[in-house]
Scaffold this motif. Structure first.
Motif, mmCIF file in Angstrom:
data_model
loop_
_atom_site.group_PDB
_atom_site.id
_atom_site.type_symbol
_atom_site.label_atom_id
_atom_site.label_comp_id
_atom_site.label_asym_id
_atom_site.label_seq_id
_atom_site.Cartn_x
_atom_site.Cartn_y
_atom_site.Cartn_z
ATOM 1 N N ASP A 19 0.264 -1.346 -0.024
ATOM 2 C CA ASP A 19 -0.291 -0.239 0.381
ATOM 3 C C ASP A 19 0.619 1.037 -0.332
ATOM 4 O O ASP A 19 1.050 1.850 1.062
ATOM 5 C CB ASP A 19 -1.244 0.283 1.550
ATOM 6 C CG ASP A 19 -1.995 1.350 1.161
ATOM 7 O OD1 ASP A 19 -2.406 1.506 0.066
ATOM 8 O OD2 ASP A 19 -2.350 1.199 2.308
ATOM 9 N N ASN A 30 -3.524 5.436 -2.886
ATOM 10 C CA ASN A 30 -4.307 6.385 -3.383
ATOM 11 C C ASN A 30 -3.876 7.781 -2.844
ATOM 12 O O ASN A 30 -2.783 8.225 -3.018
ATOM 13 C CB ASN A 30 -5.424 6.027 -1.758
ATOM 14 C CG ASN A 30 -4.683 6.170 -0.400
ATOM 15 O OD1 ASN A 30 -3.810 6.832 -0.089
ATOM 16 N ND2 ASN A 30 -4.728 5.650 0.109
ATOM 17 N N LEU A 34 -1.774 9.024 -0.617
ATOM 18 C CA LEU A 34 -0.147 8.561 -1.488
ATOM 19 C C LEU A 34 0.675 8.958 -2.176
ATOM 20 O O LEU A 34 1.628 8.972 -2.008
ATOM 21 C CB LEU A 34 -0.809 6.661 -1.030
ATOM 22 C CG LEU A 34 -1.005 5.853 0.206
ATOM 23 C CD1 LEU A 34 -1.837 4.460 -0.025
ATOM 24 C CD2 LEU A 34 -0.092 5.532 1.018
ATOM 25 N N PHE A 85 -11.430 -1.248 5.941
ATOM 26 C CA PHE A 85 -10.178 -0.432 6.474
ATOM 27 C C PHE A 85 -10.189 -0.882 7.898
ATOM 28 O O PHE A 85 -10.596 -0.139 9.025
ATOM 29 C CB PHE A 85 -10.991 1.029 6.295
ATOM 30 C CG PHE A 85 -9.579 2.006 4.958
ATOM 31 C CD1 PHE A 85 -10.267 1.181 3.598
ATOM 32 C CD2 PHE A 85 -9.405 3.106 5.096
ATOM 33 C CE1 PHE A 85 -9.607 1.352 2.565
ATOM 34 C CE2 PHE A 85 -9.188 3.375 3.396
ATOM 35 C CZ PHE A 85 -9.187 2.825 2.617
ATOM 36 N N ARG A 143 -8.689 2.285 10.439
ATOM 37 C CA ARG A 143 -9.207 2.834 10.672
ATOM 38 C C ARG A 143 -10.530 2.758 11.807
ATOM 39 O O ARG A 143 -10.557 3.420 12.311
ATOM 40 C CB ARG A 143 -9.660 3.461 9.565
ATOM 41 C CG ARG A 143 -8.494 4.274 8.934
ATOM 42 C CD ARG A 143 -8.568 4.995 7.392
ATOM 43 N NE ARG A 143 -7.477 6.330 6.151
ATOM 44 C CZ ARG A 143 -7.433 7.118 5.933
ATOM 45 N NH1 ARG A 143 -8.542 7.300 5.600
ATOM 46 N NH2 ARG A 143 -6.536 6.942 5.638
ATOM 47 N N ALA A 147 -7.802 -3.699 3.641
ATOM 48 C CA ALA A 147 -6.962 -2.430 3.737
ATOM 49 C C ALA A 147 -6.877 -1.532 5.216
ATOM 50 O O ALA A 147 -7.390 -2.032 6.112
ATOM 51 C CB ALA A 147 -7.499 -1.850 2.453
ATOM 52 N N SER A 148 -6.166 -0.881 4.927
ATOM 53 C CA SER A 148 -5.555 -0.490 5.574
ATOM 54 C C SER A 148 -4.650 -0.506 7.097
ATOM 55 O O SER A 148 -5.547 -1.099 8.760
ATOM 56 C CB SER A 148 -6.438 0.378 6.360
ATOM 57 O OG SER A 148 -6.927 2.113 8.237
ATOM 58 N N ARG A 168 -1.988 -2.281 9.147
ATOM 59 C CA ARG A 168 -0.637 -1.761 9.933
ATOM 60 C C ARG A 168 0.608 -1.862 10.429
ATOM 61 O O ARG A 168 1.803 -1.619 10.717
ATOM 62 C CB ARG A 168 -1.704 -0.800 10.907
ATOM 63 C CG ARG A 168 -2.092 0.293 11.094
ATOM 64 C CD ARG A 168 -2.202 1.636 10.063
ATOM 65 N NE ARG A 168 -3.571 2.631 9.813
ATOM 66 C CZ ARG A 168 -4.089 3.422 11.071
ATOM 67 N NH1 ARG A 168 -3.951 3.132 12.046
ATOM 68 N NH2 ARG A 168 -4.925 3.833 10.153
ATOM 69 N N THR A 209 -3.142 -6.075 1.753
ATOM 70 C CA THR A 209 -2.295 -4.565 1.567
ATOM 71 C C THR A 209 -1.863 -3.666 2.707
ATOM 72 O O THR A 209 -2.311 -3.271 3.509
ATOM 73 C CB THR A 209 -3.233 -3.659 0.715
ATOM 74 O OG1 THR A 209 -1.894 -2.366 0.236
ATOM 75 C CG2 THR A 209 -4.340 -2.704 0.910
#
Ligand code: G3P
Length: 218
Positions: free
Chosen positions: A6, A28, A31, A133, A136, A167-168, A170, A187
């Motif tokens: 990502d 995105n 990014l 996500f 988040r 996604a998101s 960490r 990702t």
């Protein structure tokens, strides 16, 4: 489980690709801005540069928020390279655009997904990927992994082909837990991927092997 990175940072994408475990890239607008990529032409060129490094799917996000704008931008992105996946926000117009692209065999990634209901709609519209996500959700004291679990159950109930793209992400434990739940793709940043390499017992065990070899071969 597919591994996507990502980022829009070409050096990090190359490093992940050279590791031999990379299946794709997600980007995105934030990014891209972080890498200082501005202006439509530079952004489009950057997507092509990314496609030339990796073998798999590369998500490129539309900026428009209305249906017509998303179609125009998405078609332009899809024409850039066969690896491009058009990334669309989870909105009413986004879902309509997703269905439009599905009907034309253009791959899509529905992004900014924070509920199982949103993921269900994305699958109904034929999204190639849905991007919940998780980080988040964790940020607001909600269990991001629970959402992956719910979506997995719903998609399995009806054999939806949409792939769950966690996604998101960490950190490494997000990756491990997503794998346990059965996310199709994750990702995350390079640090989360390379973090999977690490264990102190691997380091101390290797040091011991080398030391023992050297003692016996002096
Ligand atoms: O994949 C989505 C991602 O780019 C968002 O990550 O860390 O900004 O929540 P983050």
């Amino acid at each position: 489980m597919k591994f996507f990175i990502d980022t829009a940072n070409l050096d990090q994408i190359k490093e992940a690709q050279e590791l031999g475990v990379l299946d794709g890239v997600t980007t995105n607008p934030s990014l891209m801005a972080k890498e200082g990529i501005t202006g439509r032409n530079n952004i489009l060129k950057h997507y092509v540069d990314i496609c030339n490094i990796v073998d798999g799917d590369v998500s490129a996000e539309v900026i428009a928020t209305d249906f017509e704008g998303m179609i125009k931008e998405g078609e332009e992105l899809a024409e850039l390279h066969e690896q491009i996946v058009v990334k669309i926000p989870m909105t009413k117009d986004g879902i309509k655009a997703c269905k439009y692209f599905t009907d034309r065999d253009i791959k899509t990634n529905v992004t900014l997904v924070f509920s199982a209901g949103q993921a269900l709609l994305a699958a109904k519209a034929g999204a190639t990927y849905v991007s919940p996500f998780i980080g988040r959700l964790d940020d607001i004291s909600t269990d991001g992994l629970n959402l992956i679990d719910e979506i997995r159950q719903i998609y399995d109930n009806y054999a939806f082909e949409t792939e769950i793209l966690a996604a998101s992400v960490r950190h490494t434990m997000h990756i491990v837990n997503c794998a346990k739940i059965g996310a199709d793709v994750m990702t995350g940043p390079l640090s989360a991927i390379t973090g999977l390499l690490k264990h102190p017992l691997t380091d101390s065990g290797l040091a011991q092997f080398i030391a023992d070899y050297q003692k016996g071969n002096q």
